[in-house]
Design an enzyme around this catalytic site. Sequence first.
Site, PDB file in Angstrom:
ATOM      1  N   LEU A  12       0.818  -1.207   0.000  1.00  0.00           N
ATOM      2  CA  LEU A  12       0.000   0.000   0.000  1.00  0.00           C
ATOM      3  C   LEU A  12       0.855   1.262   0.000  1.00  0.00           C
ATOM      4  O   LEU A  12       0.573   2.228  -0.714  1.00  0.00           O
ATOM      5  CB  LEU A  12      -0.937  -0.008   1.205  1.00  0.00           C
ATOM      6  CG  LEU A  12      -1.997   1.088   1.274  1.00  0.00           C
ATOM      7  CD1 LEU A  12      -2.896   1.055   0.041  1.00  0.00           C
ATOM      8  CD2 LEU A  12      -2.833   0.927   2.548  1.00  0.00           C
ATOM      9  N   TYR A  61       2.067  -4.973  10.614  1.00  0.00           N
ATOM     10  CA  TYR A  61       2.435  -6.393  10.658  1.00  0.00           C
ATOM     11  C   TYR A  61       1.283  -7.134   9.990  1.00  0.00           C
ATOM     12  O   TYR A  61       0.141  -7.061  10.450  1.00  0.00           O
ATOM     13  CB  TYR A  61       2.592  -6.831  12.114  1.00  0.00           C
ATOM     14  CG  TYR A  61       2.956  -8.302  12.278  1.00  0.00           C
ATOM     15  CD1 TYR A  61       4.266  -8.675  12.553  1.00  0.00           C
ATOM     16  CD2 TYR A  61       1.991  -9.300  12.165  1.00  0.00           C
ATOM     17  CE1 TYR A  61       4.608 -10.016  12.711  1.00  0.00           C
ATOM     18  CE2 TYR A  61       2.324 -10.635  12.309  1.00  0.00           C
ATOM     19  CZ  TYR A  61       3.636 -10.982  12.582  1.00  0.00           C
ATOM     20  OH  TYR A  61       3.970 -12.307  12.730  1.00  0.00           O
ATOM     21  N   THR A  62       1.551  -7.851   8.893  1.00  0.00           N
ATOM     22  CA  THR A  62       0.472  -8.436   8.093  1.00  0.00           C
ATOM     23  C   THR A  62       0.542  -9.962   7.947  1.00  0.00           C
ATOM     24  O   THR A  62      -0.205 -10.542   7.166  1.00  0.00           O
ATOM     25  CB  THR A  62       0.462  -7.810   6.680  1.00  0.00           C
ATOM     26  OG1 THR A  62       1.733  -8.034   6.055  1.00  0.00           O
ATOM     27  CG2 THR A  62       0.190  -6.313   6.756  1.00  0.00           C
ATOM     28  N   ASP A 102     -10.698  -5.777   7.385  1.00  0.00           N
ATOM     29  CA  ASP A 102     -11.956  -6.484   7.629  1.00  0.00           C
ATOM     30  C   ASP A 102     -11.828  -7.502   8.754  1.00  0.00           C
ATOM     31  O   ASP A 102     -12.832  -7.925   9.333  1.00  0.00           O
ATOM     32  CB  ASP A 102     -12.397  -7.200   6.345  1.00  0.00           C
ATOM     33  CG  ASP A 102     -11.325  -8.153   5.824  1.00  0.00           C
ATOM     34  OD1 ASP A 102     -10.310  -7.648   5.310  1.00  0.00           O
ATOM     35  OD2 ASP A 102     -11.497  -9.377   5.926  1.00  0.00           O
ATOM     36  N   TYR A 131      -4.026 -11.566  14.516  1.00  0.00           N
ATOM     37  CA  TYR A 131      -3.814 -10.446  13.598  1.00  0.00           C
ATOM     38  C   TYR A 131      -4.963  -9.438  13.712  1.00  0.00           C
ATOM     39  O   TYR A 131      -4.743  -8.230  13.846  1.00  0.00           O
ATOM     40  CB  TYR A 131      -3.700 -10.947  12.163  1.00  0.00           C
ATOM     41  CG  TYR A 131      -3.775  -9.857  11.124  1.00  0.00           C
ATOM     42  CD1 TYR A 131      -2.746  -8.930  10.981  1.00  0.00           C
ATOM     43  CD2 TYR A 131      -4.891  -9.740  10.293  1.00  0.00           C
ATOM     44  CE1 TYR A 131      -2.832  -7.911  10.039  1.00  0.00           C
ATOM     45  CE2 TYR A 131      -4.976  -8.734   9.347  1.00  0.00           C
ATOM     46  CZ  TYR A 131      -3.947  -7.818   9.225  1.00  0.00           C
ATOM     47  OH  TYR A 131      -4.035  -6.805   8.303  1.00  0.00           O
ATOM     48  N   LYS A 135      -4.840  -5.487  15.041  1.00  0.00           N
ATOM     49  CA  LYS A 135      -5.305  -4.350  14.248  1.00  0.00           C
ATOM     50  C   LYS A 135      -6.413  -3.575  14.986  1.00  0.00           C
ATOM     51  O   LYS A 135      -6.480  -2.344  14.904  1.00  0.00           O
ATOM     52  CB  LYS A 135      -5.812  -4.815  12.881  1.00  0.00           C
ATOM     53  CG  LYS A 135      -4.727  -5.357  11.959  1.00  0.00           C
ATOM     54  CD  LYS A 135      -3.690  -4.291  11.602  1.00  0.00           C
ATOM     55  CE  LYS A 135      -4.232  -3.263  10.644  1.00  0.00           C
ATOM     56  NZ  LYS A 135      -3.185  -2.285  10.222  1.00  0.00           N
ATOM     57  N   TRP A 156      -8.954  -7.967   1.417  1.00  0.00           N
ATOM     58  CA  TRP A 156      -8.410  -8.712   0.272  1.00  0.00           C
ATOM     59  C   TRP A 156      -7.554  -7.793  -0.607  1.00  0.00           C
ATOM     60  O   TRP A 156      -7.742  -7.707  -1.820  1.00  0.00           O
ATOM     61  CB  TRP A 156      -9.540  -9.313  -0.551  1.00  0.00           C
ATOM     62  CG  TRP A 156     -10.400 -10.329   0.118  1.00  0.00           C
ATOM     63  CD1 TRP A 156     -10.524 -10.581   1.454  1.00  0.00           C
ATOM     64  CD2 TRP A 156     -11.308 -11.240  -0.534  1.00  0.00           C
ATOM     65  NE1 TRP A 156     -11.438 -11.566   1.683  1.00  0.00           N
ATOM     66  CE2 TRP A 156     -11.935 -11.995   0.471  1.00  0.00           C
ATOM     67  CE3 TRP A 156     -11.654 -11.470  -1.859  1.00  0.00           C
ATOM     68  CZ2 TRP A 156     -12.889 -12.979   0.195  1.00  0.00           C
ATOM     69  CZ3 TRP A 156     -12.606 -12.449  -2.143  1.00  0.00           C
ATOM     70  CH2 TRP A 156     -13.203 -13.201  -1.127  1.00  0.00           C
TER      71      TRP A 156
END
Length: 287
Positions: A12, A61-62, A102, A131, A135, A156
């Site tokens: 992003l 952190y993804t 989401d 996760y 968030k 997504w």
Amino acid sequence: MRILVTGGSGQLGSEWVQYLNRQEVEFISLSSYDFDLTDHADTRRVMGNLKPDVLINCAAYTKVDQAEEEPEKAFAINGEGVANLAGYCAEHDIKLVHFSTDYVFPGTKEDGEKLPGGYPEDHPTNPINVYGESKLAGEKALKESGCSYLLCRVSWLCGRYGNNFVKTMLKLGHERDLLKVVNDQHGCPTFTKNAVDLCWKLILQEEEGTFHLSSKGKISWYDFANEIFKQADVKVHVEPVDSSEFASAAKRPAFSLLSTQKIANISGAEVIGWKEGLKNLLSELNT
């Protein structure tokens, strides 16, 4: 307007850098290697030196499954790091634009039946994995800080930079004759270019609060894979399977659709259909 983009080398953040290069604004981009937002002193030093008017935080952190094994790291970046940024922004009247997911919602099949248009921004949160919890911790820190903020949730996420589902499918589609893709998780992709464009309109119109940035439509990952191969003209058989066929450390939501009604009501904001977004992305990947 002076802008600071954190996490500028990610999927992003890289999109933001390319987008802002085309705007008549002054901006600086920092990667996670340049700036440790979990370090309170480093946050104050960097922010104090750069003095932005707007901070666009793309640092996150993804690693969804890995977060189950290292929750401290996930919460440090997604929770405490956001608290550091938000606290400084509140003190110095800096607008903070932050991205969430989401995954803060429970994602149950029952919600999918009750909310055909997707989760609205004010729906109660209840994450089902570490996760998502990390968030959500960031969201709460942002809201409690007292700073001026834009909280933009995406789902997504796919774009020309970094790793994502579209790129993975294209790679596997050229390597295999058969792919199994889950057909019991529903949502809609967010394309980075569209998300950045929508968010920029919110910034210019000095909007505040929470917005969902995604595409129009509701599909499964299986539907998404089939359309990727159709548009890319890749010949591969895709078999629909249940999530139970894929072992994963983190539980995945069955329903991830975000309502885009609120952003669609913003002047000049266009929420594109997911097939159009995919067409645009594939065109970018081919150039």
